[in-house]
Write a protein that holds these residues in place. Structure first.
Motif, PDB file in Angstrom:
ATOM      1  N   LEU A 212     113.487 -13.605  64.977  1.00 29.96           N
ATOM      2  CA  LEU A 212     112.705 -12.770  64.065  1.00 29.96           C
ATOM      3  C   LEU A 212     112.556 -11.345  64.586  1.00 29.96           C
ATOM      4  N   MET A 213     112.770 -10.384  63.693  1.00 28.72           N
ATOM      5  CA  MET A 213     112.446  -8.993  63.982  1.00 28.72           C
ATOM      6  C   MET A 213     111.462  -8.536  62.918  1.00 28.72           C
ATOM      7  N   LEU A 214     110.413  -7.903  63.336  1.00 25.13           N
ATOM      8  CA  LEU A 214     109.435  -7.420  62.360  1.00 25.13           C
ATOM      9  C   LEU A 214     109.911  -6.073  61.823  1.00 25.13           C
ATOM     10  N   VAL A 215     110.260  -6.062  60.566  1.00 24.63           N
ATOM     11  CA  VAL A 215     110.854  -4.864  59.960  1.00 24.63           C
ATOM     12  C   VAL A 215     109.767  -4.073  59.236  1.00 24.63           C
ATOM     13  N   PRO A 216     109.538  -2.812  59.633  1.00 22.79           N
ATOM     14  CA  PRO A 216     108.534  -1.997  58.946  1.00 22.79           C
ATOM     15  C   PRO A 216     108.779  -1.984  57.436  1.00 22.79           C
ATOM     16  N   GLY A 217     107.703  -2.107  56.689  1.00 21.52           N
ATOM     17  CA  GLY A 217     107.822  -2.111  55.225  1.00 21.52           C
ATOM     18  C   GLY A 217     107.802  -3.510  54.647  1.00 21.52           C
ATOM     19  N   THR A 218     108.001  -4.518  55.505  1.00 18.87           N
ATOM     20  CA  THR A 218     107.953  -5.893  54.994  1.00 18.87           C
ATOM     21  C   THR A 218     106.518  -6.422  55.070  1.00 18.87           C
ATOM     22  N   GLU A 219     106.285  -7.454  54.268  1.00 19.53           N
ATOM     23  CA  GLU A 219     104.950  -8.056  54.235  1.00 19.53           C
ATOM     24  C   GLU A 219     104.583  -8.652  55.596  1.00 19.53           C
TER      25      GLU A 219
END
Ligand code: SF4
Length: 303
Positions: A212-219
């Protein structure tokens, strides 16, 4: 992106994503974006509205690549995010065109989601397989219903198993994709254990794990910023991977890979014979702070 290296016009509409094992394939966009586009962790197609590429346009592109630019691809990957959303009639039309124009092609592959498969009958699946589509990458993500619901995958685990077995029955080669860390700290254990149960039940010939990568703009990124989702650190990811591999005991001949750029530790092996060795590799990494420090750093991870 391989198509840019052939010297023909840039006909791809970015962003374009493909599995690592399609690095040398000709990528053709049959659809643009993703028809679901609601998974909370995914930012891949946020900027791209889903649409089906008109067949006439697709045919012109293919004919140009085959006739003017004389491409002779051995492998073709049909993009974008879930091109298997096309109806069986549309897919048959595309496959017939590809096998006619690219007579050297040995493998045609595609991304699919479970709901894409659910909408097709067994007869339609067989026809699509017989028309030349061989390898299907399925975004399974997790075998845990709570995690699937939490990330808004839009399908249950039982449905994932049923549609995977239907695809196998129709003769497709399956390559499920799962995401380490998707359950966060609170659901790490159940995510690993239930994903192993699901993969054992499907018994695919390939399995790929992303991290998992936390992508800016995603919930999910927003949830993490609010403290509602606690992502795993690299050590916790390795423990989760270890638990998953420890339970993948029922696979007959499955090539397992963590070679995607999002992963901290690249691994590859055939699980029926290399599983213990892979577990040993993870243990050595976890036991040795010096090796731990050589894991892929976050700034080099990517999607
Ligand atoms: S993870 Fe797959 S199905 Fe979900 S939004 Fe992204 S591309 Fe679409």
């Amino acid at each position: 992106m391989p198509p840019f290296s052939f010297g023909h016009p840039n006909y791809l509409e970015p962003p374009v994503f493909r599995p690592p094992s399609e690095a040398n394939s000709l990528i053709l966009q049959a659809t643009l974006g993703c028809s679901h586009n609601r998974c909370t962790f995914c930012g891949s197609y946020r900027t791209k509205q889903f649409k089906v590429k008109p067949f006439n346009q697709f045919r012109e592109e293919v004919e140009q690549l085959a006739r003017k630019y004389k491409l002779r691809p051995k492998r073709i990957f049909l993009a974008d995010g879930d091109a298997f959303v096309l109806t069986s009639t549309q897919l048959l039309e595309i496959l017939n065109l590809l096998t006619k124009e690219f007579s050297d092609v040995e493998r045609i592959s595609i991304y699919a989601s479970g709901t894409n498969v659910q909408r097709k009958t067994d007869k339609e699946l067989k026809e699509i397989r017989e028309a030349g589509l061989e390898l299907i990458y399925i975004g399974l993500e997790s075998g845990d219903d709570e995690v699937l619901k939490q990330v808004n995958k839009g399908i249950t685990n039982d449905e994932h198993i049923t549609m995977s077995l239907r695809l196998k029955q129709a003769g497709f080669t399956l390559s499920p994709i799962i995401i380490l860390g998707l359950g966060g700290k609170s659901k790490s254990e159940q995510h690993a254990i239930n994903t192993a149960v699901t993969i054992n039940a499907i018994d695919p010939p390939y399995l790929a794990a992303l991290t998992l990568m936390l992508v800016p703009g995603t919930e999910l990124h927003t949830q993490a910023q609010r403290g509602e989702f606690q992502p795993l650190d690299p050590v916790e990811i390795l423990y989760e991977l270890r638990l998953l591999l420890d339970r993948l005991t029922k696979l007959t001949n499955c090539v397992f890979r963590t070679n995607h750029a999002s992963n901290y530790l690249p691994l590859r092996g055939i699980l029926s014979k290399d599983r213990v060795q892979l577990l040993g590799t993870i243990d050595r990494v976890l036991d040795d702070p010096q090796i731990m420090s050589r894991l892929r750093p976050d700034y080099l991870r990517g999607l």
